[in-house]
Design a protein around this motif. Structure first.
Motif, PDB file in Angstrom:
ATOM      1  N   VAL A  11     -10.064   1.317  10.648  1.00  0.00           N
ATOM      2  CA  VAL A  11     -10.191   1.996   9.606  1.00  0.00           C
ATOM      3  C   VAL A  11     -11.451   3.199   8.970  1.00  0.00           C
ATOM      4  O   VAL A  11     -11.052   3.711   7.573  1.00  0.00           O
ATOM      5  CB  VAL A  11     -10.822   0.438   8.697  1.00  0.00           C
ATOM      6  N   ALA A  12     -12.431   3.705  10.264  1.00  0.00           N
ATOM      7  CA  ALA A  12     -13.204   5.341   9.822  1.00  0.00           C
ATOM      8  C   ALA A  12     -11.644   6.240   9.333  1.00  0.00           C
ATOM      9  O   ALA A  12     -12.317   7.483   8.606  1.00  0.00           O
ATOM     10  CB  ALA A  12     -14.174   5.309  10.831  1.00  0.00           C
ATOM     11  N   ALA A  13     -10.945   6.001  10.275  1.00  0.00           N
ATOM     12  CA  ALA A  13     -10.544   7.219  10.270  1.00  0.00           C
ATOM     13  C   ALA A  13      -9.112   7.437   9.263  1.00  0.00           C
ATOM     14  O   ALA A  13      -8.767   7.940   8.045  1.00  0.00           O
ATOM     15  CB  ALA A  13      -8.710   6.693  11.511  1.00  0.00           C
ATOM     16  N   ILE A  14      -8.898   6.138   8.457  1.00  0.00           N
ATOM     17  CA  ILE A  14      -8.623   5.565   6.932  1.00  0.00           C
ATOM     18  C   ILE A  14      -9.280   6.102   6.286  1.00  0.00           C
ATOM     19  O   ILE A  14      -8.307   7.604   5.683  1.00  0.00           O
ATOM     20  CB  ILE A  14      -7.657   4.566   6.490  1.00  0.00           C
ATOM     21  N   PHE A  15      -9.971   6.300   5.680  1.00  0.00           N
ATOM     22  CA  PHE A  15     -11.448   6.321   5.005  1.00  0.00           C
ATOM     23  C   PHE A  15     -11.352   8.646   5.518  1.00  0.00           C
ATOM     24  O   PHE A  15     -11.377   8.800   4.115  1.00  0.00           O
ATOM     25  CB  PHE A  15     -12.659   5.779   5.641  1.00  0.00           C
ATOM     26  N   ALA A  16     -11.532   8.669   6.929  1.00  0.00           N
ATOM     27  CA  ALA A  16     -12.273  10.283   6.412  1.00  0.00           C
ATOM     28  C   ALA A  16     -10.182  10.337   6.611  1.00  0.00           C
ATOM     29  O   ALA A  16     -10.655  11.689   5.554  1.00  0.00           O
ATOM     30  CB  ALA A  16     -12.112  10.080   8.635  1.00  0.00           C
ATOM     31  N   GLY A  17      -9.422   9.674   7.455  1.00  0.00           N
ATOM     32  CA  GLY A  17      -8.478  10.793   6.138  1.00  0.00           C
ATOM     33  C   GLY A  17      -8.339  11.237   4.511  1.00  0.00           C
ATOM     34  O   GLY A  17      -7.267  11.988   4.128  1.00  0.00           O
ATOM     35  N   ALA A  18      -7.781  10.306   3.995  1.00  0.00           N
ATOM     36  CA  ALA A  18      -8.427   9.978   3.073  1.00  0.00           C
ATOM     37  C   ALA A  18      -9.401  11.339   2.300  1.00  0.00           C
ATOM     38  O   ALA A  18      -9.038  12.027   1.207  1.00  0.00           O
ATOM     39  CB  ALA A  18      -8.448   9.044   2.009  1.00  0.00           C
ATOM     40  N   ALA A  19     -10.153  11.079   3.226  1.00  0.00           N
ATOM     41  CA  ALA A  19     -11.020  12.304   1.990  1.00  0.00           C
ATOM     42  C   ALA A  19     -11.632  14.144   3.029  1.00  0.00           C
ATOM     43  O   ALA A  19     -11.124  14.505   1.922  1.00  0.00           O
ATOM     44  CB  ALA A  19     -12.342  12.221   2.988  1.00  0.00           C
ATOM     45  N   VAL A  20     -10.587  14.071   3.227  1.00  0.00           N
ATOM     46  CA  VAL A  20      -9.411  15.004   4.356  1.00  0.00           C
ATOM     47  C   VAL A  20      -8.783  15.618   3.063  1.00  0.00           C
ATOM     48  O   VAL A  20      -8.816  17.070   2.959  1.00  0.00           O
ATOM     49  CB  VAL A  20      -8.953  14.373   5.524  1.00  0.00           C
ATOM     50  N   TYR A  21      -7.534  14.861   2.743  1.00  0.00           N
ATOM     51  CA  TYR A  21      -6.579  15.297   2.563  1.00  0.00           C
ATOM     52  C   TYR A  21      -7.314  15.943   0.709  1.00  0.00           C
ATOM     53  O   TYR A  21      -6.717  16.522   0.217  1.00  0.00           O
ATOM     54  CB  TYR A  21      -5.992  14.328   1.854  1.00  0.00           C
ATOM     55  N   VAL A  22      -8.325  14.812  -0.308  1.00  0.00           N
ATOM     56  CA  VAL A  22      -8.764  15.190  -0.752  1.00  0.00           C
ATOM     57  C   VAL A  22      -9.819  16.544  -0.753  1.00  0.00           C
ATOM     58  O   VAL A  22      -8.970  17.468  -1.575  1.00  0.00           O
ATOM     59  CB  VAL A  22      -9.761  14.247  -1.899  1.00  0.00           C
ATOM     60  N   SER A  23      -9.948  16.594  -0.053  1.00  0.00           N
ATOM     61  CA  SER A  23     -11.159  18.232   0.349  1.00  0.00           C
ATOM     62  C   SER A  23      -9.982  19.412   0.705  1.00  0.00           C
ATOM     63  O   SER A  23     -10.186  20.646   0.164  1.00  0.00           O
ATOM     64  CB  SER A  23     -12.214  17.603   1.385  1.00  0.00           C
ATOM     65  N   VAL A  24      -9.272  18.913   1.689  1.00  0.00           N
ATOM     66  CA  VAL A  24      -8.245  20.150   1.525  1.00  0.00           C
ATOM     67  C   VAL A  24      -6.893  19.966   0.850  1.00  0.00           C
ATOM     68  O   VAL A  24      -6.398  21.177   1.339  1.00  0.00           O
ATOM     69  CB  VAL A  24      -8.218  20.316   3.286  1.00  0.00           C
ATOM     70  N   ALA A  25      -6.116  19.591   0.462  1.00  0.00           N
ATOM     71  CA  ALA A  25      -5.091  19.993  -0.632  1.00  0.00           C
ATOM     72  C   ALA A  25      -5.390  19.787  -1.890  1.00  0.00           C
ATOM     73  O   ALA A  25      -5.060  19.753  -2.644  1.00  0.00           O
ATOM     74  CB  ALA A  25      -3.846  18.212   0.699  1.00  0.00           C
TER      75      ALA A  25
END
Length: 144
Positions: A11-25
């Motif tokens: 769950v934390a990895a899904i949260f982090a992945g979504a946040a990274v996507y927003v930040s970098v893309a």
């Protein structure tokens, strides 16, 4: 194998992945739009993102707490607290900017809305960092 800890990590990895996507893309792409289009894109995207990420932070927190309770491993507690810290961080640090952006009429978008959008991106990076840190802590805990 402890399922609660593995689920907390997932769950934390899904949260982090979504946040990274927003930040970098997503956010950098949004900033390349004109002011009106940028605001039109951000307003519904933020609502949808919040509807996904808020429950992930709570679920990851509860699963991390369960893993801590089952194992006594302090890293599970640390990761859980760090993941749920996104809630107060969002409410106290990001929400004032969110509310200003949500209140803007896209027809009146201009330099002020762009400055707010830049600020939002910097604030969102904090959410991304907390999500990544929680994920790495849960990973560390699962490898011990």
């Amino acid at each position: 194998m402890m399922i609660a800890g593995q689920l907390a990590l997932t769950v934390a990895a899904i949260f982090a992945g979504a946040a990274v996507y927003v930040s970098v893309a997503e956010h950098p792409a949004r900033l390349s739009l004109d002011d009106r289009s940028m605001l039109i894109e951000w307003q519904p995207a933020y609502k949808r993102g919040a509807a996904m990420q808020a429950p992930l932070a709570i679920a990851g927190f509860l699963l991390g707490l369960l893993a801590w309770w089952q194992t006594g491993g302090w890293l599970w507690l640390l990761g859980a607290v760090l993941l749920v810290a996104n809630w107060p961080y969002t409410l106290l640090a990001i929400m004032p900017t969110n509310n200003k952006l949500m209140a803007l009429d896209p027809a009146s978008a201009g330099p002020d809305s762009r400055r707010l959008m830049d600020k939002w991106g910097r604030l969102h990076a904090g959410r991304t960092a907390m999500g990544l840190a929680a994920t790495l802590i849960f990973l560390w805990a699962s490898l011990r």
